[in-house]
Design a protein around this motif. Sequence first.
Motif, PDB file in Angstrom:
ATOM      1  N   SER A 125       0.853  -1.188   0.000  1.00  0.00           N
ATOM      2  CA  SER A 125       0.000   0.000   0.000  1.00  0.00           C
ATOM      3  C   SER A 125       0.889   1.238   0.000  1.00  0.00           C
ATOM      4  CB  SER A 125      -0.914   0.017   1.233  1.00  0.00           C
ATOM      5  OG  SER A 125      -0.150   0.194   2.415  1.00  0.00           O
ATOM      6  N   GLU A 126       0.325   2.351  -0.421  1.00  0.00           N
ATOM      7  CA  GLU A 126       1.094   3.595  -0.436  1.00  0.00           C
ATOM      8  C   GLU A 126       1.552   3.967   0.977  1.00  0.00           C
ATOM      9  OE1 GLU A 126      -0.711   6.865  -2.403  1.00  0.00           O
ATOM     10  OE2 GLU A 126      -0.755   5.899  -4.375  1.00  0.00           O
ATOM     11  N   ALA A 127       0.671   3.776   1.952  1.00  0.00           N
ATOM     12  CA  ALA A 127       1.011   4.152   3.330  1.00  0.00           C
ATOM     13  C   ALA A 127       2.202   3.357   3.850  1.00  0.00           C
ATOM     14  CB  ALA A 127      -0.195   3.945   4.237  1.00  0.00           C
ATOM     15  N   ARG A 128       2.268   2.058   3.520  1.00  0.00           N
ATOM     16  CA  ARG A 128       3.369   1.218   4.015  1.00  0.00           C
ATOM     17  C   ARG A 128       4.673   1.515   3.279  1.00  0.00           C
ATOM     18  NH1 ARG A 128       1.744  -4.899   4.248  1.00  0.00           N
ATOM     19  NH2 ARG A 128       3.766  -4.987   5.285  1.00  0.00           N
ATOM     20  N   LEU A 129       4.577   2.113   2.092  1.00  0.00           N
ATOM     21  CA  LEU A 129       5.791   2.433   1.337  1.00  0.00           C
ATOM     22  C   LEU A 129       6.373   3.790   1.703  1.00  0.00           C
ATOM     23  CD1 LEU A 129       4.918   1.143  -2.249  1.00  0.00           C
ATOM     24  CD2 LEU A 129       6.522   0.135  -0.610  1.00  0.00           C
ATOM     25  N   VAL A 130       5.616   4.588   2.460  1.00  0.00           N
ATOM     26  CA  VAL A 130       6.116   5.901   2.887  1.00  0.00           C
ATOM     27  C   VAL A 130       5.911   6.014   4.383  1.00  0.00           C
ATOM     28  CG1 VAL A 130       6.072   8.386   2.506  1.00  0.00           C
ATOM     29  CG2 VAL A 130       5.410   6.851   0.651  1.00  0.00           C
ATOM     30  N   GLN A 131       6.888   5.552   5.131  1.00  0.00           N
ATOM     31  CA  GLN A 131       6.825   5.594   6.585  1.00  0.00           C
ATOM     32  C   GLN A 131       8.067   6.287   7.138  1.00  0.00           C
ATOM     33  OE1 GLN A 131       4.847   1.915   8.471  1.00  0.00           O
ATOM     34  NE2 GLN A 131       6.058   1.048   6.809  1.00  0.00           N
ATOM     35  N   GLY A 132       7.911   6.798   8.348  1.00  0.00           N
ATOM     36  CA  GLY A 132       9.052   7.355   9.044  1.00  0.00           C
ATOM     37  C   GLY A 132       9.692   6.293   9.917  1.00  0.00           C
ATOM     38  N   ASP A 133      10.926   6.530  10.272  1.00  0.00           N
ATOM     39  CA  ASP A 133      11.655   5.606  11.140  1.00  0.00           C
ATOM     40  C   ASP A 133      11.182   5.819  12.576  1.00  0.00           C
ATOM     41  OD1 ASP A 133      13.434   3.865  12.212  1.00  0.00           O
ATOM     42  OD2 ASP A 133      15.212   5.099  11.911  1.00  0.00           O
ATOM     43  N   VAL A 134      10.590   4.801  13.167  1.00  0.00           N
ATOM     44  CA  VAL A 134      10.042   4.922  14.515  1.00  0.00           C
ATOM     45  C   VAL A 134      11.175   4.840  15.530  1.00  0.00           C
ATOM     46  CG1 VAL A 134       8.487   3.914  16.219  1.00  0.00           C
ATOM     47  CG2 VAL A 134       7.856   3.924  13.798  1.00  0.00           C
ATOM     48  N   MET A 135      11.379   5.920  16.248  1.00  0.00           N
ATOM     49  CA  MET A 135      12.426   5.985  17.260  1.00  0.00           C
ATOM     50  C   MET A 135      11.783   5.898  18.638  1.00  0.00           C
ATOM     51  SD  MET A 135      15.159   6.429  15.371  1.00  0.00           S
ATOM     52  CE  MET A 135      16.423   7.077  16.456  1.00  0.00           C
ATOM     53  N   VAL A 136      11.979   4.772  19.332  1.00  0.00           N
ATOM     54  CA  VAL A 136      11.393   4.580  20.653  1.00  0.00           C
ATOM     55  C   VAL A 136      12.309   5.206  21.697  1.00  0.00           C
ATOM     56  CG1 VAL A 136      10.629   2.905  22.359  1.00  0.00           C
ATOM     57  CG2 VAL A 136      10.234   2.484  19.929  1.00  0.00           C
ATOM     58  N   ASP A 137      11.754   6.139  22.440  1.00  0.00           N
ATOM     59  CA  ASP A 137      12.508   6.880  23.441  1.00  0.00           C
ATOM     60  C   ASP A 137      12.517   6.095  24.754  1.00  0.00           C
ATOM     61  OD1 ASP A 137      13.466   8.686  25.354  1.00  0.00           O
ATOM     62  OD2 ASP A 137      12.687  10.410  24.255  1.00  0.00           O
ATOM     63  N   GLY A 138      13.686   5.598  25.150  1.00  0.00           N
ATOM     64  CA  GLY A 138      13.799   4.834  26.387  1.00  0.00           C
ATOM     65  C   GLY A 138      13.440   5.667  27.611  1.00  0.00           C
ATOM     66  N   LEU A 167       6.217  14.038   2.410  1.00  0.00           N
ATOM     67  CA  LEU A 167       6.564  13.025   1.421  1.00  0.00           C
ATOM     68  C   LEU A 167       5.321  12.228   1.029  1.00  0.00           C
ATOM     69  CD1 LEU A 167       8.721  11.592  -0.253  1.00  0.00           C
ATOM     70  CD2 LEU A 167       9.227  10.154   1.729  1.00  0.00           C
ATOM     71  N   ARG A 168       4.471  11.915   1.997  1.00  0.00           N
ATOM     72  CA  ARG A 168       3.224  11.223   1.690  1.00  0.00           C
ATOM     73  C   ARG A 168       2.327  12.090   0.801  1.00  0.00           C
ATOM     74  NH1 ARG A 168       1.176   7.866   7.076  1.00  0.00           N
ATOM     75  NH2 ARG A 168       2.629   6.128   6.785  1.00  0.00           N
ATOM     76  N   LEU A 169       2.339  13.387   1.051  1.00  0.00           N
ATOM     77  CA  LEU A 169       1.548  14.295   0.235  1.00  0.00           C
ATOM     78  C   LEU A 169       2.086  14.336  -1.192  1.00  0.00           C
ATOM     79  CD1 LEU A 169      -0.765  16.347   0.236  1.00  0.00           C
ATOM     80  CD2 LEU A 169       0.899  18.116   0.855  1.00  0.00           C
ATOM     81  N   ALA A 170       3.408  14.316  -1.339  1.00  0.00           N
ATOM     82  CA  ALA A 170       4.026  14.375  -2.668  1.00  0.00           C
ATOM     83  C   ALA A 170       3.744  13.115  -3.481  1.00  0.00           C
ATOM     84  CB  ALA A 170       5.530  14.582  -2.537  1.00  0.00           C
ATOM     85  N   THR A 171       3.570  11.980  -2.807  1.00  0.00           N
ATOM     86  CA  THR A 171       3.337  10.714  -3.518  1.00  0.00           C
ATOM     87  C   THR A 171       1.860  10.352  -3.606  1.00  0.00           C
ATOM     88  OG1 THR A 171       3.636   9.440  -1.472  1.00  0.00           O
ATOM     89  CG2 THR A 171       5.593   9.797  -2.843  1.00  0.00           C
ATOM     90  N   ALA A 172       1.009  11.103  -2.903  1.00  0.00           N
ATOM     91  CA  ALA A 172      -0.417  10.790  -2.886  1.00  0.00           C
ATOM     92  C   ALA A 172      -1.007  10.875  -4.296  1.00  0.00           C
ATOM     93  CB  ALA A 172      -1.159  11.748  -1.952  1.00  0.00           C
ATOM     94  N   GLY A 173      -1.770   9.876  -4.646  1.00  0.00           N
ATOM     95  CA  GLY A 173      -2.438   9.889  -5.941  1.00  0.00           C
ATOM     96  C   GLY A 173      -1.556   9.563  -7.123  1.00  0.00           C
ATOM     97  N   THR A 174      -0.308   9.190  -6.871  1.00  0.00           N
ATOM     98  CA  THR A 174       0.609   8.882  -7.977  1.00  0.00           C
ATOM     99  C   THR A 174       0.677   7.386  -8.268  1.00  0.00           C
ATOM    100  OG1 THR A 174       2.526   8.699  -6.495  1.00  0.00           O
ATOM    101  CG2 THR A 174       2.034  10.889  -7.382  1.00  0.00           C
ATOM    102  N   GLY A 175      -0.064   6.586  -7.510  1.00  0.00           N
ATOM    103  CA  GLY A 175      -0.045   5.138  -7.727  1.00  0.00           C
ATOM    104  C   GLY A 175       1.275   4.504  -7.330  1.00  0.00           C
ATOM    105  N   LEU A 176       1.850   4.974  -6.218  1.00  0.00           N
ATOM    106  CA  LEU A 176       3.148   4.464  -5.783  1.00  0.00           C
ATOM    107  C   LEU A 176       3.098   2.961  -5.540  1.00  0.00           C
ATOM    108  CD1 LEU A 176       6.073   5.213  -4.947  1.00  0.00           C
ATOM    109  CD2 LEU A 176       5.206   5.469  -2.596  1.00  0.00           C
ATOM    110  N   ASP A 177       1.995   2.461  -4.982  1.00  0.00           N
ATOM    111  CA  ASP A 177       1.889   1.033  -4.707  1.00  0.00           C
ATOM    112  C   ASP A 177       1.848   0.212  -5.998  1.00  0.00           C
ATOM    113  OD1 ASP A 177      -0.544   2.190  -5.310  1.00  0.00           O
ATOM    114  OD2 ASP A 177      -1.700   1.010  -3.871  1.00  0.00           O
ATOM    115  N   ARG A 178       1.082   0.681  -6.977  1.00  0.00           N
ATOM    116  CA  ARG A 178       1.015  -0.039  -8.257  1.00  0.00           C
ATOM    117  C   ARG A 178       2.353   0.026  -8.992  1.00  0.00           C
ATOM    118  NH1 ARG A 178      -3.613   2.986  -8.256  1.00  0.00           N
ATOM    119  NH2 ARG A 178      -2.789   4.390  -9.868  1.00  0.00           N
TER     120      ARG A 178
END
Length: 297
Positions: free
Chosen positions: A47-60, A120-131
């Motif tokens: 999916s587009e959402a899974r292809l554009v994610q941020g790196d989750v940094m867990v704060d100890g 970045l998600r806004l820039a790729t929205a509607g461009t069919g990144l997943d396809r």
Amino acid sequence: MIGRPLLLVLLFALAGCSAPQPLRPHIDQDPAALLKAYGYRVEVDVSEARLVQGDVMVDGRKMLEHARNSAPAVQVSGQGGSMGASAAGVMIGGLLVSQLNRTRVHSEARSEADQQVAPLRLATAGTGLDRWFEQQLRDELAAGSIGALSEASPYLLRFEPQAELGHTFESTRLISEVTLSFGHEVLYKGRIEVLDAAPWKADSTANIGLDPWLVDQAQPYRDALRTNLVETLRILALDLESGHFADSPGREQTLRYTLGTGRFVERGRLLADDGQRALFMDLRGWLKSVPLQATAH
């Protein structure tokens, strides 16, 4: 009073529901030979959402603060048979609070990561990144050495990819979980991570953040995804051919590598190092390809 068997069941149930079980690498028979002989079908869960994610940094630090602020205040009674029930309540309550804290901290970290990559998600929205990604995957497989794509094949090769942009926007990561099955029988399971640095010098993005990735509807990000995908399929072919590197003589080592201005240290087995990229297997059996030379000690 809570009996010991019931208490153990409760504790195991609480511990087991804390998080989904991570993928465990597995290989059976000779999948490389089977795919070459009979070909394979492809299924991609993307999916587009899974292809554009941020790196989750867990704060100890946040984790510790949540633990201190929400520690259960439970008194243990010493009268009669209530001691066991009270002790069980403390343990079960502690597990519940620990899980709630972990979930809350991870949720906050995910929200922060999503906010970072929102442009970045806004820039790729509607461009069919997943396809687009799925087509790139199929094209690379068709041109590769794993075997021929065939809708009539009884073998199914399934991909579950997700991609992340590094916390400082200096790197990308493509994570692919791959399964090969014959009906209900699973012949291969693997997880491959490919990391790469941004195609510009690390210090050149110090003040401009995401901007270089957003050019031309995020074309630089697409290029990075494609590069990481090509490397993923190269490693997959090696994994299938080698039986998950069963005969590799590598021993467990400390591996160091850099991405942008960040330096990372992990334990694993170094499988290959050509001076440009290093391939290693971490302690969970996952394969990871990193840029530059990994140093083992």
